[in-house]
Write a protein that holds these residues in place. Structure first.
Motif, short mmCIF file in Angstrom:
data_model
loop_
_atom_site.label_atom_id
_atom_site.label_comp_id
_atom_site.label_asym_id
_atom_site.label_seq_id
_atom_site.Cartn_x
_atom_site.Cartn_y
_atom_site.Cartn_z
N LYS A 7 68.64 18.87 61.85
CA LYS A 7 69.52 19.96 62.30
C LYS A 7 69.82 19.74 63.77
N VAL A 8 71.11 19.68 64.11
CA VAL A 8 71.49 19.42 65.49
C VAL A 8 72.28 20.59 66.05
N LEU A 9 72.23 20.73 67.37
CA LEU A 9 72.95 21.79 68.06
C LEU A 9 74.17 21.15 68.72
N GLY A 10 75.36 21.47 68.19
CA GLY A 10 76.59 20.84 68.66
C GLY A 10 77.32 21.66 69.69
N LYS A 11 78.61 21.35 69.85
CA LYS A 11 79.45 22.05 70.82
C LYS A 11 79.52 23.54 70.48
N GLY A 12 79.54 24.36 71.53
CA GLY A 12 79.62 25.80 71.31
C GLY A 12 78.37 26.36 70.67
N ASP A 13 77.24 25.63 70.82
CA ASP A 13 75.95 26.04 70.24
C ASP A 13 76.03 26.22 68.72
N LYS A 14 76.89 25.43 68.08
CA LYS A 14 77.00 25.50 66.62
C LYS A 14 76.02 24.52 65.98
N GLU A 15 75.24 25.02 65.05
CA GLU A 15 74.26 24.18 64.35
C GLU A 15 74.87 23.56 63.11
N ARG A 16 74.43 22.34 62.80
CA ARG A 16 74.86 21.70 61.55
C ARG A 16 73.74 20.79 61.07
N LEU A 17 73.74 20.54 59.77
CA LEU A 17 72.78 19.62 59.17
C LEU A 17 73.44 18.26 59.00
N VAL A 18 72.73 17.21 59.39
CA VAL A 18 73.25 15.85 59.30
C VAL A 18 72.24 15.00 58.53
N PRO A 19 72.70 14.23 57.53
CA PRO A 19 71.78 13.33 56.82
C PRO A 19 71.26 12.25 57.76
N ILE A 20 70.02 11.85 57.56
CA ILE A 20 69.44 10.75 58.32
C ILE A 20 68.93 9.71 57.33
N GLY A 21 69.33 8.47 57.53
CA GLY A 21 68.96 7.40 56.61
C GLY A 21 67.47 7.08 56.65
N SER A 22 66.98 6.43 55.61
CA SER A 22 65.55 6.15 55.49
C SER A 22 65.05 5.23 56.60
N THR A 23 65.88 4.27 57.04
CA THR A 23 65.47 3.36 58.12
C THR A 23 65.26 4.12 59.41
N ALA A 24 66.27 4.92 59.78
CA ALA A 24 66.17 5.70 61.02
C ALA A 24 65.03 6.71 60.94
N LEU A 25 64.84 7.32 59.78
CA LEU A 25 63.78 8.33 59.62
C LEU A 25 62.40 7.69 59.75
N LYS A 26 62.23 6.52 59.17
CA LYS A 26 60.94 5.83 59.26
C LYS A 26 60.62 5.46 60.71
N LEU A 27 61.61 4.93 61.43
CA LEU A 27 61.40 4.58 62.84
C LEU A 27 61.13 5.82 63.68
#
Length: 299
Positions: A169-189
Motif C-alpha cells: 500500500k503506497v501513499l501517492g499524490k494528494g495523500d491518496k492511498e492505492r494498492l500495488v502488486p509486488i512481484g515475487s523477486t522484489a518481495l523476496k529481496l
C-alpha cells in the motif's frame, strides 16, 4: 472588491473540499499571487468584479514576456481557473472571466526509458553482499517492479507490506492511498533486506516503520535515491539521464508494450486521469519497423 479577503476561503476550499496536499495548495495560492503581482506591475488595483477575459489574457502575455515556459503558464491558468471557480461556487461573482481562458498547447514529450538489459546491467553493478548494496538492489527492483514515484518509495512503511497477497500500500499524490502488486523477486529481496540488513541499524525514534533507512537510522531521503541511480547508470555505462522516474516510465512502457490493459496500468501508477497514462502507449521505432517488415504484404 479586492482579492486578498478571499484567499483564506480559497485555501480552505482547496484543503477541505478538494482534499489537496499542502504543496498543491501552496502552488494554487502562488498562481493567484502572480495575478496580484501583474496588477501591481501595471499600476492598477485588482478588483474582482471588474476583471474581464482580456485582462487575464494580458496577464498570461505578461508571464510569457517574463520568460515563463508553456508548462508554467498552463499551471498558472489552472490555478486561476480554480480560484474563479471557487468564487462562482460561493456566489461572490456573477460571471466567471476565466471560463474561456485557454492554456497554451503543450507538446507531449516521450519520457526516457530503459530496456530490461540496461536495468539488469544496473542491478549487476550492485554489491548485494553489503547491507547498503542489498538496500540499493531492493530500491531498483521496487521502482521498476512496482512503478513507484520516489516519494512513494521513501515513505513506504513495513506495516503496508502484505506478503501473503503480494501487495504493497503506497501513499501517492494528494495523500491518496492505492494498492500495488509486488512481484515475487522484489518481495523476496525486500524481506531479506528488512529481516537481515535493516535489523542491525540503530533506528531513530519515529522512523521504526519506514522501510528504507539511511546509516543513521532515519528515513531515506529522495536525493539519496537520485544519487544512487545516477551512480549505477555511470557504473553500467548507460549514457541516459537516469532518475527514479525513468524506472517508473520503464515499468509502464514495458507493461503496455507487453499488452497490459491501459486502465490497469493507470490504477497501478495512481494517475487520476487516463490521459496521463496514455503517454506510455508509444512504441519504439525499431519495434514498429519490425511489425511492418513482418506483417505488411508490401514489405
Amino acid at each position: 472588491m479586492s482579492i486578498q479577503p478571499y484567499l483564506k476561503g480559497f485555501n480552505d476550499y482547496l484543503r477541505l473540499e478538494r482534499s489537496l496536499a499542502a504543496n498543491s495548495i501552496e502552488a494554487y495560492l502562488g498562481d493567484v499571487q502572480k495575478l496580484c503581482q501583474y496588477y501591481e506591475s501595471i499600476g492598477r488595483d485588482l478588483l474582482l468584479k471588474e476583471i474581464q477575459l482580456d485582462d487575464l489574457r494580458a496577464f498570461i502575455t505578461w508571464l510569457n514576456d517574463l520568460g515563463a515556459q508553456a508548462t508554467t503558464q498552463a499551471r498558472v491558468i489552472s490555478g486561476i481557473k480554480a480560484f474563479f471557480g471557487y468564487l462562482m461556487q460561493e456566489e461572490i461573482l456573477d460571471e466567471d472571466p476565466a471560463v474561456l481562458l485557454e492554456a497554451p498547447k503543450l507538446s507531449r514529450k516521450l519520457p526516457d526509458t530503459l530496456n530490461i538489459h540496461e536495468i539488469n546491467k544496473m542491478i549487476d553493478c550492485i554489491d548485494a553482499s553489503k547491507p547498503e548494496g542489498m538496500r540499493s538492489k531492493v530500491i531498483v527492483e521496487i521502482l521498476y517492479g512496482c512503478g513507484l514515484r520516489v516519494s512513494e518509495l521513501t515513505s513506504l512503511r513495513i506495516s503496508n507490506i502484505f506478503p501473503q497477497t503480494e501487495f504493497i500500500k503506497v501513499l501517492g499524490k494528494g495523500d491518496k492511498e492505492r494498492l500495488v502488486p509486488i512481484g515475487s523477486t522484489a518481495l523476496k529481496l525486500l524481506e531479506i533486506y528488512i529481516n537481515e540488513c535493516r535489523v542491525h541499524l540503530n533506528i531513530k525514534k519515529g522512523n521504526e516503520d519506514f522501510v528504507f533507512l539511511n546509516r543513521s537510522g532515519s528515513s531515506l531521503s529522495r536525493i539519496s535515491v537520485f544519487k544512487l541511480l545516477k551512480s549505477l547508470a555511470v557504473a553500467a555505462n548507460i549514457r541516459k539521464n537516469i532518475s527514479p522516474h525513468t524506472l517508473r516510465h520503464s515499468f509502464a512502457t514495458h507493461l503496455i508494450e507487453g499488452g497490459a490493459d491501459l486502465r490497469a496500468v493507470q490504477e497501478m501508477l495512481g494517475h487520476a486521469s487516463i490521459t496521463t497514462t496514455e503517454i506510455y502507449t508509444h512504441l519504439d521505432r525499431d519495434y514498429l519497423k519490425t511489425v511492418i517488415t513482418q506483417f505488411h504484404p508490401r514489405s
